[in-house]
Design a protein around this motif. Sequence first.
Motif, PDB file in Angstrom:
ATOM      1  N   ALA A   5      17.529 -56.233  -1.380  1.00  0.00           N
ATOM      2  CA  ALA A   5      18.109 -57.527  -1.778  1.00  0.00           C
ATOM      3  C   ALA A   5      17.476 -58.060  -3.061  1.00  0.00           C
ATOM      4  CB  ALA A   5      17.940 -58.528  -0.645  1.00  0.00           C
ATOM      5  N   THR A   6      16.169 -57.881  -3.186  1.00  0.00           N
ATOM      6  CA  THR A   6      15.474 -58.412  -4.360  1.00  0.00           C
ATOM      7  C   THR A   6      15.502 -57.441  -5.537  1.00  0.00           C
ATOM      8  OG1 THR A   6      13.358 -57.501  -3.619  1.00  0.00           O
ATOM      9  CG2 THR A   6      13.903 -59.752  -2.916  1.00  0.00           C
ATOM     10  N   ARG A   7      15.922 -56.233  -5.251  1.00  0.00           N
ATOM     11  CA  ARG A   7      15.911 -55.177  -6.291  1.00  0.00           C
ATOM     12  C   ARG A   7      14.512 -55.030  -6.877  1.00  0.00           C
ATOM     13  NH1 ARG A   7      21.185 -53.935  -7.532  1.00  0.00           N
ATOM     14  NH2 ARG A   7      22.736 -55.471  -6.862  1.00  0.00           N
ATOM     15  N   GLY A   8      13.520 -55.271  -6.048  1.00  0.00           N
ATOM     16  CA  GLY A   8      12.139 -55.170  -6.509  1.00  0.00           C
ATOM     17  C   GLY A   8      11.219 -55.743  -5.448  1.00  0.00           C
ATOM     18  N   GLY A   9      10.579 -56.843  -5.767  1.00  0.00           N
ATOM     19  CA  GLY A   9       9.788 -57.535  -4.763  1.00  0.00           C
ATOM     20  C   GLY A   9       8.433 -56.944  -4.473  1.00  0.00           C
ATOM     21  N   MET A  10       8.031 -55.953  -5.271  1.00  0.00           N
ATOM     22  CA  MET A  10       6.703 -55.366  -5.065  1.00  0.00           C
ATOM     23  C   MET A  10       5.695 -55.990  -6.021  1.00  0.00           C
ATOM     24  SD  MET A  10       7.167 -51.410  -4.025  1.00  0.00           S
ATOM     25  CE  MET A  10       7.891 -50.992  -2.433  1.00  0.00           C
ATOM     26  N   ASP A  11       4.430 -55.816  -5.695  1.00  0.00           N
ATOM     27  CA  ASP A  11       3.381 -56.533  -6.427  1.00  0.00           C
ATOM     28  C   ASP A  11       3.056 -55.926  -7.788  1.00  0.00           C
ATOM     29  OD1 ASP A  11       1.628 -57.046  -3.304  1.00  0.00           O
ATOM     30  OD2 ASP A  11       3.024 -58.376  -4.352  1.00  0.00           O
ATOM     31  N   TYR A  12       3.086 -54.616  -7.866  1.00  0.00           N
ATOM     32  CA  TYR A  12       2.649 -53.940  -9.085  1.00  0.00           C
ATOM     33  C   TYR A  12       3.705 -52.920  -9.506  1.00  0.00           C
ATOM     34  CZ  TYR A  12      -1.814 -55.881  -7.614  1.00  0.00           C
ATOM     35  OH  TYR A  12      -2.807 -56.730  -7.209  1.00  0.00           O
ATOM     36  N   TRP A  13       3.847 -52.787 -10.830  1.00  0.00           N
ATOM     37  CA  TRP A  13       4.882 -51.903 -11.381  1.00  0.00           C
ATOM     38  C   TRP A  13       4.314 -51.040 -12.494  1.00  0.00           C
ATOM     39  CZ3 TRP A  13       9.897 -51.733  -9.566  1.00  0.00           C
ATOM     40  CH2 TRP A  13      10.214 -52.689  -8.597  1.00  0.00           C
ATOM     41  N   GLY A  14       4.796 -49.824 -12.549  1.00  0.00           N
ATOM     42  CA  GLY A  14       4.461 -48.955 -13.663  1.00  0.00           C
ATOM     43  C   GLY A  14       5.597 -48.922 -14.669  1.00  0.00           C
TER      44      GLY A  14
ATOM     45  N   ALA B 201      19.914 -47.806 -13.965  1.00  0.00           N
ATOM     46  CA  ALA B 201      20.840 -47.027 -14.774  1.00  0.00           C
ATOM     47  C   ALA B 201      21.291 -47.869 -15.967  1.00  0.00           C
ATOM     48  CB  ALA B 201      22.043 -46.617 -13.942  1.00  0.00           C
ATOM     49  N   PRO B 202      21.751 -47.220 -17.013  1.00  0.00           N
ATOM     50  CA  PRO B 202      22.208 -47.964 -18.197  1.00  0.00           C
ATOM     51  C   PRO B 202      23.291 -48.972 -17.837  1.00  0.00           C
ATOM     52  CG  PRO B 202      22.047 -45.623 -18.680  1.00  0.00           C
ATOM     53  CD  PRO B 202      21.833 -45.760 -17.213  1.00  0.00           C
ATOM     54  N   GLY B 203      23.076 -50.214 -18.248  1.00  0.00           N
ATOM     55  CA  GLY B 203      24.066 -51.249 -18.011  1.00  0.00           C
ATOM     56  C   GLY B 203      24.129 -51.777 -16.601  1.00  0.00           C
ATOM     57  N   LYS B 204      23.196 -51.353 -15.757  1.00  0.00           N
ATOM     58  CA  LYS B 204      23.201 -51.784 -14.357  1.00  0.00           C
ATOM     59  C   LYS B 204      21.885 -52.450 -13.992  1.00  0.00           C
ATOM     60  CE  LYS B 204      26.516 -48.370 -12.683  1.00  0.00           C
ATOM     61  NZ  LYS B 204      26.798 -47.349 -11.621  1.00  0.00           N
ATOM     62  N   GLU B 205      21.909 -53.130 -12.856  1.00  0.00           N
ATOM     63  CA  GLU B 205      20.687 -53.748 -12.367  1.00  0.00           C
ATOM     64  C   GLU B 205      19.797 -52.711 -11.700  1.00  0.00           C
ATOM     65  OE1 GLU B 205      23.039 -57.207 -10.377  1.00  0.00           O
ATOM     66  OE2 GLU B 205      21.018 -57.970 -10.783  1.00  0.00           O
ATOM     67  N   ARG B 206      18.535 -53.035 -11.642  1.00  0.00           N
ATOM     68  CA  ARG B 206      17.587 -52.178 -10.952  1.00  0.00           C
ATOM     69  C   ARG B 206      17.951 -52.119  -9.458  1.00  0.00           C
ATOM     70  NH1 ARG B 206      11.686 -54.071 -11.815  1.00  0.00           N
ATOM     71  NH2 ARG B 206      12.366 -55.718 -10.380  1.00  0.00           N
ATOM     72  N   GLU B 207      17.734 -50.964  -8.852  1.00  0.00           N
ATOM     73  CA  GLU B 207      18.035 -50.827  -7.430  1.00  0.00           C
ATOM     74  C   GLU B 207      16.930 -50.076  -6.714  1.00  0.00           C
ATOM     75  OE1 GLU B 207      21.626 -48.593  -6.813  1.00  0.00           O
ATOM     76  OE2 GLU B 207      20.853 -46.790  -7.756  1.00  0.00           O
TER      77      GLU B 207
END
Length: 126
Positions: free
Chosen positions: A108-117, A39-45
């Motif tokens: 916890a990592t807000r991501g951590g996956m190998d591939y992103w679009g 979201a705008p101004g926020k971290e990825r979740e």
Amino acid sequence: VQLQASGGGLVQAGGSLRLSCAASGRTFSGYAMGWFRQAPGKEREFVAVISRISNTYYADSVKGRFTISRDNAKSTVYLEMNSLKPEDTAVYYCAADSHFRGTSYYTATRGGMDYWGKGTLVTVSS
């Protein structure tokens, strides 16, 4: 693997949208697939993830409103979003992971996956 998300747009609160993410380049069925948002101004979740055997897991904020699914024949993962709220406004990203690491890790990592679009923007108006 290459990922292309689509389906974002502008919707009124209470409405629905379905996001799609088409994958190419590797065997789609071998990956756990996830959706994240920023979201705008926020971290990825973390939003949702579906394992290779189609077990599904959701963030508490979307549980009961969003549904993740996959079609291995089409190499596509979907995110059906219902009862949308203004706080769901964000850029939504799909991602692929060669190993399912668990929702605690993704949260916890807000991501951590190998591939992103690249993301697709969802805007929910009040």
